[in-house]
Design a protein around this motif. Structure first.
Motif, PDB file in Angstrom:
ATOM      1  N   GLU A  63     -14.049 -13.104   2.662  1.00  0.00           N
ATOM      2  CA  GLU A  63     -14.969 -12.477   2.135  1.00  0.00           C
ATOM      3  C   GLU A  63     -13.415 -11.752   2.349  1.00  0.00           C
ATOM      4  O   GLU A  63     -12.864 -10.004   2.076  1.00  0.00           O
ATOM      5  CB  GLU A  63     -15.457 -11.363   3.465  1.00  0.00           C
ATOM      6  N   VAL A  64     -12.163 -12.195   3.458  1.00  0.00           N
ATOM      7  CA  VAL A  64     -10.942 -12.068   3.508  1.00  0.00           C
ATOM      8  C   VAL A  64     -10.450 -11.843   2.496  1.00  0.00           C
ATOM      9  O   VAL A  64      -9.711 -10.902   1.873  1.00  0.00           O
ATOM     10  CB  VAL A  64     -10.438 -12.357   4.576  1.00  0.00           C
ATOM     11  N   LEU A  65     -10.117 -13.290   1.672  1.00  0.00           N
ATOM     12  CA  LEU A  65      -9.754 -13.031  -0.162  1.00  0.00           C
ATOM     13  C   LEU A  65     -10.384 -11.849  -1.055  1.00  0.00           C
ATOM     14  O   LEU A  65      -9.382 -11.868  -1.491  1.00  0.00           O
ATOM     15  CB  LEU A  65      -9.636 -14.498  -0.244  1.00  0.00           C
ATOM     16  N   LEU A  66     -11.411 -12.060  -1.027  1.00  0.00           N
ATOM     17  CA  LEU A  66     -12.390 -10.788  -1.912  1.00  0.00           C
ATOM     18  C   LEU A  66     -11.456  -9.609  -1.143  1.00  0.00           C
ATOM     19  O   LEU A  66     -11.784  -8.876  -2.951  1.00  0.00           O
ATOM     20  CB  LEU A  66     -13.627 -11.298  -1.805  1.00  0.00           C
ATOM     21  N   ALA A  67     -11.820  -8.985  -0.428  1.00  0.00           N
ATOM     22  CA  ALA A  67     -11.158  -8.374  -0.280  1.00  0.00           C
ATOM     23  C   ALA A  67      -9.622  -8.086  -1.065  1.00  0.00           C
ATOM     24  O   ALA A  67      -9.196  -6.733  -1.461  1.00  0.00           O
ATOM     25  CB  ALA A  67     -11.163  -8.024   1.151  1.00  0.00           C
ATOM     26  N   PHE A  68      -9.170  -8.339  -0.200  1.00  0.00           N
ATOM     27  CA  PHE A  68      -7.847  -9.025  -0.707  1.00  0.00           C
ATOM     28  C   PHE A  68      -7.211  -8.736  -2.217  1.00  0.00           C
ATOM     29  O   PHE A  68      -6.577  -8.623  -2.389  1.00  0.00           O
ATOM     30  CB  PHE A  68      -7.168  -9.829  -0.483  1.00  0.00           C
ATOM     31  N   LEU A  69      -8.501  -9.368  -2.692  1.00  0.00           N
ATOM     32  CA  LEU A  69      -8.371  -8.988  -4.251  1.00  0.00           C
ATOM     33  C   LEU A  69      -8.736  -8.246  -5.055  1.00  0.00           C
ATOM     34  O   LEU A  69      -7.899  -7.699  -6.721  1.00  0.00           O
ATOM     35  CB  LEU A  69      -9.012  -9.946  -5.081  1.00  0.00           C
ATOM     36  N   ALA A  70      -9.555  -7.588  -4.307  1.00  0.00           N
ATOM     37  CA  ALA A  70     -10.394  -6.134  -5.033  1.00  0.00           C
ATOM     38  C   ALA A  70      -9.147  -5.153  -4.389  1.00  0.00           C
ATOM     39  O   ALA A  70      -9.161  -4.498  -5.036  1.00  0.00           O
ATOM     40  CB  ALA A  70     -11.218  -5.803  -3.908  1.00  0.00           C
ATOM     41  N   ARG A  71      -8.441  -5.073  -3.938  1.00  0.00           N
ATOM     42  CA  ARG A  71      -7.079  -4.508  -2.998  1.00  0.00           C
ATOM     43  C   ARG A  71      -6.316  -4.364  -4.878  1.00  0.00           C
ATOM     44  O   ARG A  71      -5.535  -2.895  -4.842  1.00  0.00           O
ATOM     45  CB  ARG A  71      -6.797  -4.753  -1.975  1.00  0.00           C
ATOM     46  N   LEU A  72      -6.448  -5.263  -4.685  1.00  0.00           N
ATOM     47  CA  LEU A  72      -4.758  -5.165  -5.786  1.00  0.00           C
ATOM     48  C   LEU A  72      -5.241  -4.891  -7.299  1.00  0.00           C
ATOM     49  O   LEU A  72      -4.212  -4.283  -7.977  1.00  0.00           O
ATOM     50  CB  LEU A  72      -5.045  -6.909  -6.291  1.00  0.00           C
ATOM     51  N   VAL A  73      -6.195  -5.310  -7.511  1.00  0.00           N
ATOM     52  CA  VAL A  73      -6.986  -3.547  -8.774  1.00  0.00           C
ATOM     53  C   VAL A  73      -7.163  -2.635  -8.109  1.00  0.00           C
ATOM     54  O   VAL A  73      -7.485  -1.451  -9.280  1.00  0.00           O
ATOM     55  CB  VAL A  73      -7.911  -4.906  -9.609  1.00  0.00           C
ATOM     56  N   HIS A  74      -7.260  -2.139  -7.092  1.00  0.00           N
ATOM     57  CA  HIS A  74      -7.692  -0.643  -6.513  1.00  0.00           C
ATOM     58  C   HIS A  74      -6.281   0.702  -7.434  1.00  0.00           C
ATOM     59  O   HIS A  74      -5.205   0.171  -7.396  1.00  0.00           O
ATOM     60  CB  HIS A  74      -7.721  -0.923  -4.978  1.00  0.00           C
ATOM     61  N   PRO A  75      -7.008   1.721  -8.123  1.00  0.00           N
ATOM     62  CA  PRO A  75      -6.094   2.463  -8.529  1.00  0.00           C
ATOM     63  C   PRO A  75      -5.144   3.385  -7.266  1.00  0.00           C
ATOM     64  O   PRO A  75      -4.131   3.539  -8.120  1.00  0.00           O
ATOM     65  CB  PRO A  75      -7.013   3.711  -8.566  1.00  0.00           C
ATOM     66  N   GLN A  76      -4.740   3.005  -6.296  1.00  0.00           N
ATOM     67  CA  GLN A  76      -3.709   2.909  -5.259  1.00  0.00           C
ATOM     68  C   GLN A  76      -2.628   2.330  -5.976  1.00  0.00           C
ATOM     69  O   GLN A  76      -1.903   2.536  -5.348  1.00  0.00           O
ATOM     70  CB  GLN A  76      -3.943   3.168  -3.757  1.00  0.00           C
ATOM     71  N   VAL A  77      -2.738   0.836  -6.162  1.00  0.00           N
ATOM     72  CA  VAL A  77      -1.687  -0.209  -6.285  1.00  0.00           C
ATOM     73  C   VAL A  77      -1.852  -0.628  -7.253  1.00  0.00           C
ATOM     74  O   VAL A  77      -0.600  -0.151  -7.724  1.00  0.00           O
ATOM     75  CB  VAL A  77      -2.719  -1.396  -5.545  1.00  0.00           C
ATOM     76  N   GLN A  78      -3.251  -0.259  -8.762  1.00  0.00           N
ATOM     77  CA  GLN A  78      -2.918  -0.672  -9.878  1.00  0.00           C
ATOM     78  C   GLN A  78      -3.049   0.882 -10.969  1.00  0.00           C
ATOM     79  O   GLN A  78      -4.615   0.946 -11.076  1.00  0.00           O
ATOM     80  CB  GLN A  78      -3.217  -1.932 -10.242  1.00  0.00           C
ATOM     81  N   PRO A  79      -2.238   1.514 -10.742  1.00  0.00           N
ATOM     82  CA  PRO A  79      -2.962   2.938 -11.575  1.00  0.00           C
ATOM     83  C   PRO A  79      -3.174   2.854 -13.322  1.00  0.00           C
ATOM     84  O   PRO A  79      -4.001   3.024 -13.468  1.00  0.00           O
ATOM     85  CB  PRO A  79      -2.275   4.168 -11.610  1.00  0.00           C
ATOM     86  N   ASP A  80      -2.380   1.983 -13.478  1.00  0.00           N
ATOM     87  CA  ASP A  80      -2.991   1.247 -15.029  1.00  0.00           C
ATOM     88  C   ASP A  80      -3.983   0.990 -15.199  1.00  0.00           C
ATOM     89  O   ASP A  80      -4.509  -0.050 -14.884  1.00  0.00           O
ATOM     90  CB  ASP A  80      -1.653   0.674 -15.520  1.00  0.00           C
ATOM     91  N   ILE A  81      -5.069   1.781 -15.799  1.00  0.00           N
ATOM     92  CA  ILE A  81      -6.619   1.548 -16.141  1.00  0.00           C
ATOM     93  C   ILE A  81      -6.812  -0.413 -17.245  1.00  0.00           C
ATOM     94  O   ILE A  81      -7.444  -0.983 -16.624  1.00  0.00           O
ATOM     95  CB  ILE A  81      -7.252   2.135 -16.685  1.00  0.00           C
ATOM     96  N   GLN A  83      -4.701  -2.709 -17.407  1.00  0.00           N
ATOM     97  CA  GLN A  83      -3.400  -3.368 -16.444  1.00  0.00           C
ATOM     98  C   GLN A  83      -4.867  -4.041 -14.792  1.00  0.00           C
ATOM     99  O   GLN A  83      -4.745  -5.010 -14.818  1.00  0.00           O
ATOM    100  CB  GLN A  83      -2.258  -3.714 -15.822  1.00  0.00           C
ATOM    101  N   SER A  84      -5.512  -2.866 -14.660  1.00  0.00           N
ATOM    102  CA  SER A  84      -6.278  -3.369 -13.521  1.00  0.00           C
ATOM    103  C   SER A  84      -7.520  -4.189 -14.658  1.00  0.00           C
ATOM    104  O   SER A  84      -8.597  -5.097 -13.787  1.00  0.00           O
ATOM    105  CB  SER A  84      -6.759  -2.393 -13.070  1.00  0.00           C
ATOM    106  N   SER A  85      -7.907  -3.297 -15.633  1.00  0.00           N
ATOM    107  CA  SER A  85      -8.680  -4.728 -16.718  1.00  0.00           C
ATOM    108  C   SER A  85      -8.760  -6.009 -16.417  1.00  0.00           C
ATOM    109  O   SER A  85      -9.849  -6.282 -16.422  1.00  0.00           O
ATOM    110  CB  SER A  85      -9.483  -3.529 -17.292  1.00  0.00           C
ATOM    111  N   ARG A  86      -7.664  -5.814 -17.366  1.00  0.00           N
ATOM    112  CA  ARG A  86      -7.002  -7.383 -17.791  1.00  0.00           C
ATOM    113  C   ARG A  86      -7.526  -8.306 -15.745  1.00  0.00           C
ATOM    114  O   ARG A  86      -7.335  -9.241 -16.736  1.00  0.00           O
ATOM    115  CB  ARG A  86      -6.101  -7.437 -17.923  1.00  0.00           C
TER     116      ARG A  86
END
Length: 138
Positions: A63-81, A83-86
């Motif tokens: 769950e720790v790694l999964l939360a980290f990965l989910a945060r990497l693609v959060h709109p506040q972190v990655q605003p380009d949809i 790039q986030s989708s890829r």
């Protein structure tokens, strides 16, 4: 980390002022990170966060790694949809064999927010030529 610098990104997942420091000159992980990553970026390798036991990304609960990965693609972190989708597609390809995927569960300004969900394991990333394998038993 997209819009957030490393301190803000990690601070959104961890209490940087509550985590221990590895450098006796500082009191918390925040001071440690500022000194060795922000002020002196050559002190630590680019992937330092994965090897740092304080963050439990290599040997902690899934769950720790999964939360980290989910945060990497959060709109506040990655605003380009796009790039986030890829990134989500690639992460899901890597997570699938272990029975996890990132799935959109909400939206922020029209951009998906992902969370890790358990799913049926998809099998190995690389298929092996099973017929050509030699038996260890002889």
């Amino acid at each position: 980390m997209g819009r957030l610098d490393e301190i803000d990104f990690l601070g959104s997942l961890y209490d940087l002022d509550g985590l221990a420091c590895t450098d006796s000159r500082f009191k918390t992980a925040r001071g440690d990170i500022v000194q060795h990553w922000v002020n002196n970026p050559l002190d630590w390798p680019d992937d330092w966060v994965f090897e740092d036991s304080r963050f439990q990304l290599t040997d902690g609960p899934d769950e720790v790694l999964l939360a980290f990965l989910a945060r990497l693609v959060h709109p506040q972190v990655q605003p380009d949809i796009d790039q986030s989708s890829r990134r989500v597609e690639e992460l899901n390809r890597l997570l699938g064999p272990d029975g996890w995927i990132l799935r959109a569960f909400d939206f922020l300004s029209g951009r998906p927010i992902y969370q890790a969900v358990s799913t049926q394991a998809t099998g190995p990333i690389v298929s092996l030529p099973l017929a050509a394998r030699r038996s260890w038993a002889g």
